[in-house]
Design a protein around this motif. Structure first.
Motif, PDB file in Angstrom:
ATOM      1  N   THR A   1      34.083  39.411  53.101  1.00  9.35           N
ATOM      2  CA  THR A   1      34.593  39.878  54.394  1.00  9.35           C
ATOM      3  C   THR A   1      36.053  39.468  54.614  1.00  9.35           C
ATOM      4  O   THR A   1      36.739  40.080  55.432  1.00  9.35           O
ATOM      5  N   LEU A   2      36.516  38.447  53.906  1.00  5.66           N
ATOM      6  CA  LEU A   2      37.899  37.974  54.061  1.00  5.66           C
ATOM      7  C   LEU A   2      38.771  38.351  52.869  1.00  5.66           C
ATOM      8  O   LEU A   2      39.913  37.899  52.780  1.00  5.66           O
ATOM      9  N   ARG A   3      38.243  39.167  51.984  1.00  4.36           N
ATOM     10  CA  ARG A   3      38.956  39.452  50.733  1.00  4.36           C
ATOM     11  C   ARG A   3      40.307  40.114  50.973  1.00  4.36           C
ATOM     12  O   ARG A   3      41.318  39.735  50.374  1.00  4.36           O
ATOM     13  N   SER A   4      40.356  41.096  51.855  1.00  6.31           N
ATOM     14  CA  SER A   4      41.614  41.805  52.090  1.00  6.31           C
ATOM     15  C   SER A   4      42.650  40.890  52.738  1.00  6.31           C
ATOM     16  O   SER A   4      43.840  40.936  52.401  1.00  6.31           O
ATOM     17  N   ALA A   5      42.219  40.025  53.664  1.00  6.43           N
ATOM     18  CA  ALA A   5      43.161  39.111  54.318  1.00  6.43           C
ATOM     19  C   ALA A   5      43.697  38.081  53.327  1.00  6.43           C
ATOM     20  O   ALA A   5      44.890  37.756  53.343  1.00  6.43           O
ATOM     21  N   TYR A   6      42.820  37.557  52.472  1.00  4.06           N
ATOM     22  CA  TYR A   6      43.291  36.630  51.440  1.00  4.06           C
ATOM     23  C   TYR A   6      44.254  37.345  50.490  1.00  4.06           C
ATOM     24  O   TYR A   6      45.256  36.761  50.049  1.00  4.06           O
ATOM     25  N   ALA A   7      43.968  38.590  50.165  1.00  2.56           N
ATOM     26  CA  ALA A   7      44.846  39.349  49.267  1.00  2.56           C
ATOM     27  C   ALA A   7      46.227  39.548  49.889  1.00  2.56           C
ATOM     28  O   ALA A   7      47.252  39.478  49.193  1.00  2.56           O
ATOM     29  N   LEU A   8      46.272  39.778  51.199  1.00  2.00           N
ATOM     30  CA  LEU A   8      47.571  39.918  51.876  1.00  2.00           C
ATOM     31  C   LEU A   8      48.368  38.619  51.807  1.00  2.00           C
ATOM     32  O   LEU A   8      49.580  38.630  51.550  1.00  2.00           O
ATOM     33  N   ASN A   9      47.710  37.492  52.054  1.00  2.00           N
ATOM     34  CA  ASN A   9      48.392  36.207  51.952  1.00  2.00           C
ATOM     35  C   ASN A   9      48.895  35.961  50.535  1.00  2.00           C
ATOM     36  O   ASN A   9      50.031  35.497  50.342  1.00  2.00           O
TER      37      ASN A   9
ATOM     38  N   TRP B   1      47.600  34.728  60.339  1.00  2.00           N
ATOM     39  CA  TRP B   1      46.925  35.063  61.593  1.00  2.00           C
ATOM     40  C   TRP B   1      45.839  36.112  61.354  1.00  2.00           C
ATOM     41  O   TRP B   1      44.741  36.033  61.930  1.00  2.00           O
ATOM     42  N   LEU B   2      46.124  37.109  60.506  1.00  2.00           N
ATOM     43  CA  LEU B   2      45.117  38.124  60.181  1.00  2.00           C
ATOM     44  C   LEU B   2      43.910  37.499  59.494  1.00  2.00           C
ATOM     45  O   LEU B   2      42.763  37.908  59.730  1.00  2.00           O
ATOM     46  N   LEU B   3      44.156  36.510  58.634  1.00  2.00           N
ATOM     47  CA  LEU B   3      43.052  35.815  57.974  1.00  2.00           C
ATOM     48  C   LEU B   3      42.166  35.130  59.000  1.00  2.00           C
ATOM     49  O   LEU B   3      40.929  35.213  58.929  1.00  2.00           O
ATOM     50  N   HIS B   4      42.782  34.453  59.978  1.00  2.00           N
ATOM     51  CA  HIS B   4      41.999  33.821  61.039  1.00  2.00           C
ATOM     52  C   HIS B   4      41.257  34.858  61.871  1.00  2.00           C
ATOM     53  O   HIS B   4      40.102  34.655  62.246  1.00  2.00           O
ATOM     54  N   ASP B   5      41.911  35.962  62.165  1.00  2.00           N
ATOM     55  CA  ASP B   5      41.281  36.988  62.992  1.00  2.00           C
ATOM     56  C   ASP B   5      40.097  37.621  62.261  1.00  2.00           C
ATOM     57  O   ASP B   5      39.045  37.872  62.870  1.00  2.00           O
ATOM     58  N   ASP B   6      40.249  37.875  60.960  1.00  2.00           N
ATOM     59  CA  ASP B   6      39.134  38.432  60.183  1.00  2.00           C
ATOM     60  C   ASP B   6      37.960  37.461  60.144  1.00  2.00           C
ATOM     61  O   ASP B   6      36.793  37.866  60.228  1.00  2.00           O
ATOM     62  N   ARG B   7      38.270  36.172  59.997  1.00  4.91           N
ATOM     63  CA  ARG B   7      37.173  35.197  59.976  1.00  4.91           C
ATOM     64  C   ARG B   7      36.494  35.125  61.335  1.00  4.91           C
ATOM     65  O   ARG B   7      35.260  35.009  61.410  1.00  4.91           O
ATOM     66  N   ARG B   8      37.280  35.200  62.396  1.00  6.92           N
ATOM     67  CA  ARG B   8      36.682  35.158  63.728  1.00  6.92           C
ATOM     68  C   ARG B   8      35.766  36.368  63.943  1.00  6.92           C
ATOM     69  O   ARG B   8      34.670  36.246  64.502  1.00  6.92           O
ATOM     70  N   ARG B   9      36.229  37.541  63.503  1.00  9.09           N
ATOM     71  CA  ARG B   9      35.384  38.732  63.657  1.00  9.09           C
ATOM     72  C   ARG B   9      34.122  38.623  62.812  1.00  9.09           C
ATOM     73  O   ARG B   9      33.039  39.038  63.237  1.00  9.09           O
ATOM     74  N   ALA B  10      34.256  38.075  61.588  1.00 10.45           N
ATOM     75  CA  ALA B  10      33.079  37.897  60.737  1.00 10.45           C
ATOM     76  C   ALA B  10      32.099  36.905  61.361  1.00 10.45           C
ATOM     77  O   ALA B  10      30.877  37.118  61.329  1.00 10.45           O
ATOM     78  N   ASP B  11      32.627  35.833  61.949  1.00  6.18           N
ATOM     79  CA  ASP B  11      31.758  34.857  62.609  1.00  6.18           C
ATOM     80  C   ASP B  11      31.069  35.469  63.829  1.00  6.18           C
ATOM     81  O   ASP B  11      29.893  35.189  64.096  1.00  6.18           O
ATOM     82  N   MET B  12      31.811  36.274  64.571  1.00  4.76           N
ATOM     83  CA  MET B  12      31.216  36.929  65.728  1.00  4.76           C
ATOM     84  C   MET B  12      30.121  37.899  65.308  1.00  4.76           C
ATOM     85  O   MET B  12      29.071  37.993  65.953  1.00  4.76           O
ATOM     86  N   GLN B  13      30.358  38.617  64.207  1.00  4.09           N
ATOM     87  CA  GLN B  13      29.341  39.534  63.702  1.00  4.09           C
ATOM     88  C   GLN B  13      28.097  38.771  63.261  1.00  4.09           C
ATOM     89  O   GLN B  13      26.963  39.180  63.539  1.00  4.09           O
ATOM     90  N   HIS B  14      28.320  37.644  62.577  1.00  3.49           N
ATOM     91  CA  HIS B  14      27.186  36.817  62.134  1.00  3.49           C
ATOM     92  C   HIS B  14      26.424  36.269  63.334  1.00  3.49           C
ATOM     93  O   HIS B  14      25.183  36.258  63.345  1.00  3.49           O
ATOM     94  N   LEU B  15      27.161  35.816  64.351  1.00  4.63           N
ATOM     95  CA  LEU B  15      26.509  35.303  65.558  1.00  4.63           C
ATOM     96  C   LEU B  15      25.729  36.400  66.264  1.00  4.63           C
ATOM     97  O   LEU B  15      24.612  36.167  66.752  1.00  4.63           O
TER      98      LEU B  15
END
Length: 410
Positions: free
Chosen positions: A157-165, A218-232
């Motif tokens: 779920t964070l692959r694209s954000a890590y790739a951007l970094n 920031w995008l990496l953090h935002d993607d993780r937050r969205r993934a966590d929200m989806q999991h929750l």
């Protein structure tokens, strides 16, 4: 302003513009990181990013008058900032930083700064200085690249954000290479202040690291937050719509799933079953509630084995289960036969008796009406089984159910 920059007005203007931009970006990033705490590593990354871009600016704005200070302060900021950024990524990923990397940072930075002082004051060897600093940065970069690759594999779920970094870091390094090669030989120190392509690329790399690095992290953090929200949300949905004991749908979940089926299956009827464990209260009273829970789980396991992927299995409460079979008529008939075989006799294959009734249900039916019909068939079967069990040996005269009509007969 230094004479070299006065004689190179375009470069001076570019340096001032980039400097103001990255300083404002760094200040805003630091303020945001401290006022709005996020995942671990957020503040460390902001501090490291600020030190890194400041170090690059100090090195780019070096003059003969400030050479020693620029070399020591600029490289100290770059090396410390790089280590902080890498440590921040490790903390964000929840990975322990390699002890060797920590040891290298704590011991190597002071030693390299001392060597830079000697190579500036006593020998002025630009090539040796570049090799020392770049060697340290290569070790830090390797730790960073290794972490990013591992996290891209581990967290899809964070692959694209890590790739951007990763992409920003690679481009920043690539843009700084021409100036490093130009000055690394030490033969043209005056080129450090000329308005040429290597210097332009150097300032572009600083700008990209500051603005682009901030955005991608920031995008990496935002993607993780969205993934966590989806999991929750999935966890809360599971708690709201599933039964934790039997891993089936609860009453609300079955109602929701049934409504979705009626909306998607307008042309095909289904078969609704209601199942009830015989003498469940007696089981609980005589064998304690743990035995009753075991019986409930065993029945739910059998129902899941009988059900296809598109079918619904739920526990409506107590010892009562509901099941919706949605396949073709031949498939449903086969499923009901398998279920009857598993429940045949007073104890069946499960070791306890289960009565069930079924009814045909159209997509236009309401769940309440269908459940009433299946309930009636189930209670009819339960009463008939009790009567037959009291008068005639059940093993000799078992009840059989017409799998298409739901009617029971001896």
């Amino acid at each position: 302003m230094a004479p070299h920059l006065l004689n190179a007005a375009p470069l001076a203007f570019l340096a001032a513009s980039v400097g103001v931009t990255v300083l404002l970006t760094s200040l805003l990033t630091l303020a945001f990181a401290w006022l709005r705490p996020s995942y671990p590593g957020w503040r460390g990354w902001a501090a490291g990013q600020t030190l890194l871009v400041l170090g690059m600016l100090i090195g780019a704005l070096r003059t003969p008058e400030t050479e020693l200070l620029s070399i020591l302060l600029g490289n100290a900021c770059v090396m410390t900032g790089s280590a902080l950024v890498v440590h921040a990524f490790y903390r964000f990923a929840g990975v322990q930083v390699d002890r060797r990397v920590r040891l290298i940072h704590r011991t190597a930075v002071p030693l390299i700064l001392a060597a830079l002082y000697l190579l500036t004051v006593y020998e002025n060897n630009i090539t040796a200085r570049a090799l020392l600093v770049n060697g340290y940065l290569a070790v830090i970069s390797w730790a960073f690249l290794r972490l990013i690759v591992l996290e891209m594999r581990r967290q899809s779920t964070l692959r694209s954000a890590y790739a951007l970094n990763l992409g920003v870091i690679i481009v920043v390094h690539a843009l700084a290479v021409p100036r490093t090669l130009l000055l690394g030989s030490g033969t043209h120190p005056e080129m450090a202040f000329a308005f040429n392509l290597p210097n332009l690329l150097m300032y572009l790399s600083v700008l990209l690291l500051s603005v682009g690095g901030t955005l991608t992290f920031w995008l990496l953090h935002d993607d993780r937050r969205r993934a966590d929200m989806q999991h929750l949300q999935e966890e809360l949905s599971g708690l709201a719509f599933s039964d934790p004991l039997t891993s089936t749908l609860n009453r609300r979940g079955f109602q929701q799933a049934f409504m979705e089926w009626t909306e998607s299956a307008r042309s095909r009827a289904g078969t609704l079953l209601v199942l009830d464990i015989d003498d469940f209260k007696t089981i609980n009273d005589q064998q304690v509630h743990a035995a009753g829970d075991t019986h409930l789980r065993a029945l739910s396991t059998l129902l899941h084995q009988v059900a296809d992927d598109a079918d619904l299995v739920g526990r409506s409460g107590g010892d009562e289960f509901v099941m919706l079979l949605t396949g073709e008529a031949g498939t449903v008939e086969h499923q009901l036969q398998r279920l009857s075989e598993g429940l045949r006799g007073p104890t069946g294959a499960l070791g306890f008796g289960v009565s069930f009734g079924c009814t045909q249900v159209e997509p236009t039916d309401t769940l309440e009406r269908a459940l009433n019909r299946a309930d009636q068939a189930m209670y009819q079967a339960k009463a008939a089984r009790r009567a037959w069990a009291q008068n005639i040996p059940f093993a000799l005269y078992p009840l059989e159910m017409d799998v298409m009509t739901g009617e029971w007969k001896p």
